[in-house]
Design a protein around this motif. Structure first.
Motif, PDB file in Angstrom:
ATOM      1  N   PRO A  43      48.518  -5.952 -38.724  1.00  0.00           N
ATOM      2  CA  PRO A  43      47.643  -6.737 -37.842  1.00  0.00           C
ATOM      3  C   PRO A  43      46.176  -6.469 -38.128  1.00  0.00           C
ATOM      4  CG  PRO A  43      48.532  -4.883 -36.653  1.00  0.00           C
ATOM      5  CD  PRO A  43      49.187  -4.883 -38.007  1.00  0.00           C
ATOM      6  N   HIS A  44      45.366  -7.459 -37.906  1.00  0.00           N
ATOM      7  CA  HIS A  44      43.913  -7.329 -38.031  1.00  0.00           C
ATOM      8  C   HIS A  44      43.389  -7.133 -36.615  1.00  0.00           C
ATOM      9  CE1 HIS A  44      40.028  -7.766 -39.857  1.00  0.00           C
ATOM     10  NE2 HIS A  44      39.691  -8.638 -38.922  1.00  0.00           N
ATOM     11  N   LEU A  45      43.158  -5.868 -36.234  1.00  0.00           N
ATOM     12  CA  LEU A  45      42.870  -5.552 -34.845  1.00  0.00           C
ATOM     13  C   LEU A  45      41.402  -5.596 -34.476  1.00  0.00           C
ATOM     14  CD1 LEU A  45      45.388  -2.634 -34.386  1.00  0.00           C
ATOM     15  CD2 LEU A  45      45.664  -5.013 -33.751  1.00  0.00           C
ATOM     16  N   SER A  46      40.507  -5.423 -35.432  1.00  0.00           N
ATOM     17  CA  SER A  46      39.104  -5.328 -35.067  1.00  0.00           C
ATOM     18  C   SER A  46      38.227  -5.953 -36.135  1.00  0.00           C
ATOM     19  CB  SER A  46      38.723  -3.861 -34.888  1.00  0.00           C
ATOM     20  OG  SER A  46      37.360  -3.745 -34.627  1.00  0.00           O
ATOM     21  N   VAL A  47      37.110  -6.483 -35.695  1.00  0.00           N
ATOM     22  CA  VAL A  47      36.119  -7.005 -36.613  1.00  0.00           C
ATOM     23  C   VAL A  47      34.814  -6.229 -36.466  1.00  0.00           C
ATOM     24  CG1 VAL A  47      37.097  -9.308 -36.754  1.00  0.00           C
ATOM     25  CG2 VAL A  47      35.471  -8.792 -34.947  1.00  0.00           C
ATOM     26  N   ALA A  48      34.929  -5.000 -35.972  1.00  0.00           N
ATOM     27  CA  ALA A  48      33.734  -4.174 -35.772  1.00  0.00           C
ATOM     28  C   ALA A  48      33.095  -3.821 -37.107  1.00  0.00           C
ATOM     29  CB  ALA A  48      34.104  -2.905 -35.024  1.00  0.00           C
ATOM     30  N   GLY A  49      31.798  -3.713 -37.113  1.00  0.00           N
ATOM     31  CA  GLY A  49      31.072  -3.361 -38.324  1.00  0.00           C
ATOM     32  C   GLY A  49      31.131  -1.871 -38.610  1.00  0.00           C
ATOM     33  N   SER A  50      30.583  -1.462 -39.720  1.00  0.00           N
ATOM     34  CA  SER A  50      30.650  -0.059 -40.109  1.00  0.00           C
ATOM     35  C   SER A  50      29.902   0.837 -39.134  1.00  0.00           C
ATOM     36  CB  SER A  50      30.107   0.118 -41.527  1.00  0.00           C
ATOM     37  OG  SER A  50      28.746  -0.257 -41.574  1.00  0.00           O
ATOM     38  N   SER A  51      28.820   0.360 -38.519  1.00  0.00           N
ATOM     39  CA  SER A  51      28.105   1.190 -37.555  1.00  0.00           C
ATOM     40  C   SER A  51      28.970   1.456 -36.324  1.00  0.00           C
ATOM     41  CB  SER A  51      26.788   0.537 -37.145  1.00  0.00           C
ATOM     42  OG  SER A  51      27.025  -0.716 -36.552  1.00  0.00           O
ATOM     43  N   ALA A  52      29.780   0.482 -35.932  1.00  0.00           N
ATOM     44  CA  ALA A  52      30.683   0.695 -34.802  1.00  0.00           C
ATOM     45  C   ALA A  52      31.753   1.715 -35.164  1.00  0.00           C
ATOM     46  CB  ALA A  52      31.318  -0.619 -34.375  1.00  0.00           C
ATOM     47  N   TYR A  53      32.287   1.642 -36.385  1.00  0.00           N
ATOM     48  CA  TYR A  53      33.282   2.622 -36.816  1.00  0.00           C
ATOM     49  C   TYR A  53      32.671   4.019 -36.913  1.00  0.00           C
ATOM     50  CZ  TYR A  53      36.692  -0.991 -37.874  1.00  0.00           C
ATOM     51  OH  TYR A  53      37.592  -2.011 -37.772  1.00  0.00           O
ATOM     52  N   GLN A  54      31.440   4.123 -37.356  1.00  0.00           N
ATOM     53  CA  GLN A  54      30.774   5.422 -37.411  1.00  0.00           C
ATOM     54  C   GLN A  54      30.637   6.021 -36.025  1.00  0.00           C
ATOM     55  OE1 GLN A  54      27.092   4.761 -39.448  1.00  0.00           O
ATOM     56  NE2 GLN A  54      28.068   4.452 -41.427  1.00  0.00           N
ATOM     57  N   LEU A  55      30.281   5.203 -35.045  1.00  0.00           N
ATOM     58  CA  LEU A  55      30.167   5.677 -33.679  1.00  0.00           C
ATOM     59  C   LEU A  55      31.516   6.145 -33.146  1.00  0.00           C
ATOM     60  CD1 LEU A  55      28.571   6.095 -31.071  1.00  0.00           C
ATOM     61  CD2 LEU A  55      29.054   3.717 -30.513  1.00  0.00           C
ATOM     62  N   ILE A  56      32.565   5.384 -33.411  1.00  0.00           N
ATOM     63  CA  ILE A  56      33.905   5.771 -32.966  1.00  0.00           C
ATOM     64  C   ILE A  56      34.322   7.077 -33.612  1.00  0.00           C
ATOM     65  CG2 ILE A  56      36.351   5.124 -33.074  1.00  0.00           C
ATOM     66  CD1 ILE A  56      35.375   2.179 -32.834  1.00  0.00           C
ATOM     67  N   ASP A  57      34.089   7.225 -34.917  1.00  0.00           N
ATOM     68  CA  ASP A  57      34.444   8.458 -35.615  1.00  0.00           C
ATOM     69  C   ASP A  57      33.646   9.641 -35.094  1.00  0.00           C
ATOM     70  OD1 ASP A  57      36.282   7.126 -37.137  1.00  0.00           O
ATOM     71  OD2 ASP A  57      34.955   6.893 -38.878  1.00  0.00           O
ATOM     72  N   ARG A  58      32.345   9.446 -34.872  1.00  0.00           N
ATOM     73  CA  ARG A  58      31.495  10.521 -34.370  1.00  0.00           C
ATOM     74  C   ARG A  58      31.941  10.962 -32.978  1.00  0.00           C
ATOM     75  NH1 ARG A  58      26.278   8.273 -33.923  1.00  0.00           N
ATOM     76  NH2 ARG A  58      26.819   7.147 -35.787  1.00  0.00           N
ATOM     77  N   THR A  59      32.310  10.019 -32.135  1.00  0.00           N
ATOM     78  CA  THR A  59      32.766  10.335 -30.789  1.00  0.00           C
ATOM     79  C   THR A  59      34.078  11.107 -30.827  1.00  0.00           C
ATOM     80  OG1 THR A  59      31.698   8.341 -29.970  1.00  0.00           O
ATOM     81  CG2 THR A  59      33.339   9.347 -28.542  1.00  0.00           C
ATOM     82  N   ALA A  60      35.002  10.669 -31.654  1.00  0.00           N
ATOM     83  CA  ALA A  60      36.283  11.364 -31.773  1.00  0.00           C
ATOM     84  C   ALA A  60      36.091  12.761 -32.350  1.00  0.00           C
ATOM     85  CB  ALA A  60      37.239  10.561 -32.644  1.00  0.00           C
ATOM     86  N   ARG A  61      35.218  12.882 -33.335  1.00  0.00           N
ATOM     87  CA  ARG A  61      34.965  14.173 -33.958  1.00  0.00           C
ATOM     88  C   ARG A  61      34.333  15.143 -32.965  1.00  0.00           C
ATOM     89  NH1 ARG A  61      31.027  13.235 -37.564  1.00  0.00           N
ATOM     90  NH2 ARG A  61      32.357  11.672 -38.486  1.00  0.00           N
ATOM     91  N   SER A  62      33.408  14.656 -32.119  1.00  0.00           N
ATOM     92  CA  SER A  62      32.739  15.543 -31.171  1.00  0.00           C
ATOM     93  C   SER A  62      33.707  16.062 -30.112  1.00  0.00           C
ATOM     94  CB  SER A  62      31.553  14.846 -30.523  1.00  0.00           C
ATOM     95  OG  SER A  62      32.003  13.819 -29.671  1.00  0.00           O
TER      96      SER A  62
END
Length: 96
Positions: A43-62
């Protein structure tokens, strides 16, 4: 509307867009006219840009790897903003 992938017995592949309530399991191949069956795709679940993915990764990492503070922050423009709070409860906090 979701996109569905189809493949016929001749080996042709194509994507088609149908409403979820009306998606057929078989359709006519656009290239050769043979019967094409719907395949299973990711499935194609998201059309978020790379900045949105960076924010998600940073939040999960923190959450799992919080940054360790080894010294007080330097005095600067940000410190003045913290001292000018209007909340009366902040007056009870210790001052440095």
């Amino acid at each position: 509307m979701p996109s569905y992938s189809y493949r016929c017995d001749e080996g042709c592949r194509f994507d088609a867009i149908y409403p979820m309530a009306e998606v057929p399991s078989e359709t006519e191949c656009r290239s050769c006219g043979a019967t094409a069956r719907r395949g299973i795709t990711a499935p194609h679940l998201s059309v978020a840009g790379s900045s949105a993915y960076q924010l998600i990764d940073r939040t999960a990492r923190s959450a799992h790897e919080p940054q360790v503070v080894d010294r007080l922050p330097a005095r600067g423009p940000g410190a003045a903003v913290q001292r000018t709070t209007q909340n009366p409860l902040h007056a009870k906090l210790p001052r440095s």
